[in-house]
Every structure is written in C-alpha cells, then in structure tokens.
Design an enzyme around this catalytic site. Structure first.
Site, PDB file in Angstrom:
ATOM      1  N   GLU A 138      12.416  28.135 -22.873  1.00 39.95           N
ATOM      2  CA  GLU A 138      12.051  26.970 -23.676  1.00 39.95           C
ATOM      3  C   GLU A 138      10.528  26.832 -23.722  1.00 39.95           C
ATOM      4  O   GLU A 138       9.887  26.634 -22.691  1.00 39.95           O
ATOM      5  CB  GLU A 138      12.673  25.714 -23.051  1.00 39.95           C
ATOM      6  CG  GLU A 138      12.194  24.421 -23.672  1.00 39.95           C
ATOM      7  CD  GLU A 138      12.808  23.185 -23.006  1.00 39.95           C
ATOM      8  OE1 GLU A 138      13.625  23.341 -22.072  1.00 39.95           O
ATOM      9  OE2 GLU A 138      12.449  22.078 -23.421  1.00 39.95           O
ATOM     10  N   ASP A 152      13.839  23.649 -19.219  1.00 43.21           N
ATOM     11  CA  ASP A 152      13.481  22.569 -18.308  1.00 43.21           C
ATOM     12  C   ASP A 152      14.750  21.865 -17.845  1.00 43.21           C
ATOM     13  O   ASP A 152      15.737  21.817 -18.570  1.00 43.21           O
ATOM     14  CB  ASP A 152      12.595  21.534 -19.028  1.00 43.21           C
ATOM     15  CG  ASP A 152      11.252  22.121 -19.442  1.00 43.21           C
ATOM     16  OD1 ASP A 152      10.891  23.185 -18.905  1.00 43.21           O
ATOM     17  OD2 ASP A 152      10.584  21.508 -20.302  1.00 43.21           O
ATOM     18  N   ASP A 210      15.834  18.954 -17.951  1.00 44.11           N
ATOM     19  CA  ASP A 210      15.901  17.597 -18.504  1.00 44.11           C
ATOM     20  C   ASP A 210      16.839  17.588 -19.711  1.00 44.11           C
ATOM     21  O   ASP A 210      17.481  18.598 -20.006  1.00 44.11           O
ATOM     22  CB  ASP A 210      14.494  17.092 -18.877  1.00 44.11           C
ATOM     23  CG  ASP A 210      13.840  17.985 -19.932  1.00 44.11           C
ATOM     24  OD1 ASP A 210      14.531  18.864 -20.495  1.00 44.11           O
ATOM     25  OD2 ASP A 210      12.629  17.805 -20.188  1.00 44.11           O
ATOM     26  N   ASP A 244      16.287  17.493 -22.941  1.00 44.36           N
ATOM     27  CA  ASP A 244      15.954  18.447 -23.999  1.00 44.36           C
ATOM     28  C   ASP A 244      16.386  19.858 -23.613  1.00 44.36           C
ATOM     29  O   ASP A 244      16.897  20.610 -24.431  1.00 44.36           O
ATOM     30  CB  ASP A 244      14.441  18.445 -24.276  1.00 44.36           C
ATOM     31  CG  ASP A 244      14.061  17.315 -25.226  1.00 44.36           C
ATOM     32  OD1 ASP A 244      14.977  16.811 -25.920  1.00 44.36           O
ATOM     33  OD2 ASP A 244      12.875  16.942 -25.248  1.00 44.36           O
TER      34      ASP A 244
END
Ligand code: 0RA
Length: 643
Positions: free
Chosen positions: A426, A499, A501, A503
């Site tokens: 990412e 990541d 998280d 997203d």
C-alpha cells in the site's frame, strides 16, 4: 475410567479411536475451523439421512451455553439393542467403531453424505464428551462418552416416551482443536443449503448465548434456492426448473439469467453434498445447455448456421443449481476430496434431462428466448472486443505495458518462480521502504497507488482497462479469469502488505475480491497471504536497542512488564513508520515474519459474503455492517467481525 475392566474387544475399539485422534486430518481434513465444523456436518448428516429416508420432518441444531452442540432429530432413533456377537449395545458400537455402519443393516444405515458410517465414531474420538439420547420403542435411553470416546455412562433407560428420534450432544476436544468455537453463521448457512435440497424438512438453528434462532424450510427446493441466490440481482425471467427421476440417477435443476451480472454461478450437488469442483453432472449440464441454445437459435434463424455461441457466453449471468442423487454403488469422486463427481453416467442423465425440457420451454417462452440469445450474442461481442484489445496491447502497445511494470515493480533476481514472493504494498512510501528492506534475490515489490477498483461484477474489459490490475496481471504473468494458469505464476507467494488500519483492510478486501474472482486457483493452492506488520514497539528508554515488537494489545501488556520501568511505546499507524530494517525484521524476512494464509473455509459463505460486501446493492452491506461491526466514537471499527 478407573474402574473399567477392558476386554480384548475394548482394546481394539480404543485403538481405533486412538487412531482417529492421532491423525484427525485423515478423517476431517484439518483441525482448524473447517475441521471443527466437519464434526457438525457429520452429526447433522446422520440426522439428514433419516429425514431423506422419510423419517422425521425437523432437525434442530443448538449451540449450547457450555460450548457444546446439540443435534436433535425425529428419525427412527439409533438402535439400542444388544449386538449379538459382541454383547455390546448397537449405539455404543456405532459411536466407537469405524465401520460400525456396515455391521448393521447396511440398507438402513448408509450415510450418503457422511463418512460411510464412520462419522459418529470420528466425532466421538475428537470430543471432550458425547451424549446420545435415543427415543424409540417407548423408551428414552442414554449413553455417554468422554475424553475421546471412552465410555462414561453405559446405556441406560432414563424415561418413557411415545416419540422417536435421536439427540446427540457433543463438545469438541480443545486438545485437538485450537479453536472450539462454533460459528452460528457457518452452521446456519449449511442448514439453509440443506433446506433447499431437502424440501419439507425444518432445519432449525438456535444459539443459547445470543438467543439467535432461525427455521430454514422450503417447499419448492431448488427453485427457492435460485430465487435466494439472485435476490440482489436483476433477473431476466422467472426461475426455470426441471426434474427427472426416470433413471437410477435422479436430477433436479433450477436456473435463471440476470442482467448486469457477468459471472457464472453454478452450484452443483451430488447426494446433497456440494461438489465445488463440479464433475460429470456439471459437464453434462454445460454441454447440453450450449447445444440446446445454439440449436434453438439457429432453428429460429437468430444466428447463422455456421456461427455458434460459446458456452461461456451462454453462461454469463447464469445462476444455476444442479442436484443429482446417485445410488451408493454408482457414487464416484475424482481426486481426494468429495469436490468433484466422477460417476460417468451422470453426464448423459443430466444432459438428457435438459434436452427433454429446455427446447420446449424456449419455444413456449419465445420472447424470453429471443432476449436470452441476444444477451449471449452481446457477451460474445464483448469477449471478442476484449480479445482484440488484448492482442492490440500485446502488439503495438506492448512497450507501454512493459514500461508500466518496470517503472513500479522492483522485481526479484531469481528465476526460481516457486520460491519468489511478490509483495503488493500500500502506497509508494511504504513501497520504497519495502524495496530497501527486501531480500532482492527472491522478493519483488509492487507498490499500489490508492484504492484498487472493486472488481466484483465488472466485465473483463474493465479489468484490462484498469492500470493497477493490468499491471498486477502482467506482473504475475499467468493470465486471468478463465485463462488463468497458476502453474505459470512468476511467484510462489503473493503477499498483500497494507497498513494495519481501516484503509489497509479495505485495500486487502479489494485485492482479495480480485484474486477470488479472477485468480481463484492462487487462493485454492494457498499462494495468497496477508503480511502481518506489528502494531507496537516497546523499548527501554535508557537503551533503545532493547525492544519488543507486539502484534496485539495482550502482547503489548506483556512487553511492558518485560521491559519494566522506563519503557516507551511506538504505535505503528502505518508501514511507513517503520524503517527498512524494522519492516524487514518484523514483516518480510522469512525467518522472523508471520504471514496469514488466505483460505476459503466455506465456499458458499465466501460467495455470499463477497456479494454482500462488494456487490452493487448497498442495503445488504449496510445490514451486515450493523450486525457484525462495532465502531468507536472516532468511527474506527474496533472489533472486526463476530463471524
Ligand atoms: C443405525 C440404524 C438405523 C438408524 C440409525 C443408525 C440412526 C443413526 C442416527 C444418528 C443420528 N440420528 C440417527 N438416527 C438413526 C435404523 C434403525 C431402524 O431400522 O429402526
């Protein structure tokens, strides 16, 4: 067990149970959640067998408060009489010997779906306890086993009754299964599936802890199944269904085409067990469908004689369920699992069933038939346009495509494809760190910019036109969709690194949707992984080289204690917050990292979940999120999913 006297007979029985405990994988595939639920399917299948043979109209599955599970049926009741040769009650033999099924009247006790009579024993061997309560001959009798099938309470009468049936309660052994928590959703989905295959029987699930309950019941079987499968789609017409029971192999088919759906959704079953890899019955269906549509189209002068429509163009947007009932002596599977039917006769039986029905149906529903053939022709045109575009890209545009790859991809040096790993990362910044931290001999890095396209229900052309996915397809180098060949993959492992998280999770699911829809063999072969970057680093303030990486809040607490006073904490919000050495050590280096392999536990649940989460209709997605996800006040989801 202390005061049990063993006879030679008992010792043999125990060693059979021991054998199952030593190699559970041989009997239930694995000891993960798949294997755990395999136990449930075995117990349910025994009750289903009774219902299939006409004994009982209700099967109730209860997830009990203590983590055990109960399956209750209204069948004839497991026989409790004493087996002459051994002097042991039949029910005890059934639950403690591997081929007990055969020792009884095999006509009565044949499991079409279960492990040919060994299911009960396998469940017993792998359970902390099993309790069987039998209602028959006006008596209620009970027997129980503990710790892998050791007789706990011998068969005894506990009351009188005018009912008949069996209730099996069991608790999986936690020393065998790392996770013994049953999934309501997985079991409910299986019961729903069974209810379509076995009409007129109530399949009830109850959860004592949450109070959730559902009664799955259908009268029109496959017809209702296809209606449910297409509930979020735009059907062209009503469900078409047909049955043929004039042969030893019985056939039931239901199907419907939907517009705006580019996928082919065929669900096939043999003796009520899903054949995920198809087989002879599916071959018969596909072959006959292609011939019938082509014949009808040319007879009605909708296509010219020398033209023909490909099967895949006909099946675009089709949802179909094919169910065959094969007599035990003709039942054959291909390969190790029961995923592919091998019975040769099934091809002609299914093909004839379709040929005897479908042409008349088309003639009687001429408007629909004409629209269908138009849709097939459009699919064909789109496919040919896509092929031309691909060829053009291979030819004149080839250089451009290569530039796209070489610009973004940091490739591996080795040509040992099986050993090579592709990290899909990412963001460019994390991509840069990963490029520095990788082992360039066999690790390649492909950074992604932004969110990939949601590839659920898009056409092949849209995939080709999408820069991110066309780059990924060319990087992996093995084609995509029907033409995908996993043996040609330039990488043995495809690792998604995002990541930790929301997203990142979103990017993961978008990529997984792509792999599932267009490169599924990679998932089936266990070649797709999710990297697991750490969430925290706890370090000693006086000596920052002393540090511990943590992947969970529990690990964080332990690490704080271990470092003692004067600790500091880094909370990693993204991959970019680690330097290349940290990223390599924690997430990429083979020797020290942890990877999560992506596997499909239950193909039906997976398909439904992808439709819910990635489909164009947002209402089911909204309902699912409400049901399964908990958000905190900052709108971050704090608990992933219940199921
Ligand atoms: C052996 C023989 C018969 C029924 C069963 C087993 C049986 C097993 C299970 C397991 C769960 N529910 C079950 N119900 C029945 C036939 C007995 C007869 O002929 O009466």
């Amino acid at each position: 067990m202390a005061d049990t006297k063993y006879t030679a007979n008992d010792i043999e029985l125990l060693s059979e149970l021991e054998g199952v405990r030593k190699r559970p994988g041989m009997y239930i595939g694995s000891t993960n959640l798949n294997g755990l639920h395999h136990l449930v399917w075995e117990v349910i299948d025994n009750s289903v067998d009774e219902a299939v043979n006409g004994y009982g109209k209700k099967i109730t599955v209860t997830l009990m408060r203590d983590g055990s599970l109960t399956v209750e049926d209204e069948g004839r009741g497991v026989p409790v009489d004493i087996h002459k040769e051994s002097g042991i009650p039949a029910v005890q033999l059934i639950y403690t010997t591997l081929h007990s099924g055969g020792k009884f009247n095999s006509k009565n006790y044949k499991t079409s779906a279960g492990l040919h009579g060994v299911g009960a024993t396998v469940v017993n061997a792998l359970s902390e306890f099993v309790e069987v309560t039998v209602y028959r001959d006006n008596q209620i009798s009970q027997i129980s086993f503990a710790n892998g099938g050791h007789l706990q309470t011998p068969l005894h009468v506990i009351g009188s009754t005018n009912k008949h049936g069996t209730t099996v309660r069991f608790k999986p052994d936690p020393s065998i299964f790392p996770n013994t928590k049953f999934s309501y959703e997985t079991i409910a989905s299986r019961l729903e599936e069974k209810s379509y295959l076995l009409t007129g029987v109530h399949f009830i699930i109850k959860d004592q802890i949450t109070g959730n309950t559902h009664d799955y019941y259908t009268e029109h079987g496959l017809r209702e199944y296809v209606q449910t499968l297409t509930i979020d789609k735009t059907p062209m017409a009503d469900v078409i269904d047909m049955s043929d029971s004039s042969n030893p192999i019985q056939v039931d088919i239901a199907m419907r085409w939907c517009v705006g759906d580019y996928s082919e959704n065929i669900y096939s079953y043999a003796n009520d067990v899903r054949t995920a890899d198809g087989g002879t019955h599916e071959t018969g269906f596909k072959g006959a469908l292609t011939k019938i549509i082509n014949d009808w189209a040319s007879e009605n002068e909708l296509i010219r004689g020398n033209q023909s429509i490909d099967g895949s163009d006909i099946r675009e947007g089709l949802t179909a369920v094919i169910s065959v009932k094969v007599p035990e002596n003709k039942l054959e599977y291909e390969g190790q699992t029961k995923g592919k039917l091998g019975t040769p006769e099934a091809t002609a039986v299914v093909s004839n069933a379709l040929a005897n029905f479908m042409p008349y149906y088309l003639t009687e529903h001429k408007d629909f038939a004409v629209a269908l053939i138009k849709k097939c022709a459009q699919a064909k045109e789109a496919r040919e346009a896509a092929r031309k575009a691909r060829e053009a890209a291979r030819g004149t545009k080839k250089k451009v495509a290569e530039m796209i790859i070489s610009d973004k991809l940091a490739s591996a040096q080795s040509k040992d494809y099986k050993n090579n790993e592709l990290f899909i990362v990412e963001g460019d910044s994390a991509g840069g760190t990963a490029k520095k931290g990788r082992d360039r001999s066999h690790q390649a890095i492909l950074p992604l910019r932004g969110k990939p396209l949601n590839t659920h229900n898009v056409s092949n052309q849209e995939i080709i036109d999408n820069l991110e996915f066309s780059t990924l397809i060319q990087t992996i180098g093995a084609g995509f969709g029907d033409e995908f060949n996993p043996d040609a993959s330039h990488y043995g492992k495809i690792i998604i690194m995002t990541d930790a998280d929301t997203d990142g999770a979103h990017i993961q699911i978008l990529l997984l949707t792509f792999f599932y829809n267009y490169m599924k063999p990679l998932i089936d072969r266990g070649m797709v992984y999710i990297a697991q970057p750490p969430l925290y680093r706890v370090y000693k303030k006086s000596d920052t080289k002393k540090h511990i990486f943590c992947w969970s809040d529990e690990e964080l607490e332990k690490a704080k204690q271990k470092i003692g006073a004067g600790y500091g904490i880094n909370r990693y919000k993204g991959l970019g917050e680690m330097n290349e050495d940290e990223l390599a050590l924690t997430t990429m280096n083979k020797a020290t990292r942890m990877l999560c392999r992506v596997m499909i536990d239950d193909s039906l649940v997976t398909e439904k979940r992808i439709e819910t989460l990635m489909g164009k209709d947002s209402a089911p997605r909204w309902a699912w999120i409400q049901e399964n996800v908990t958000f905190n006040e900052k709108d971050e989801f704090i608990k992933e999913v219940k199921n």
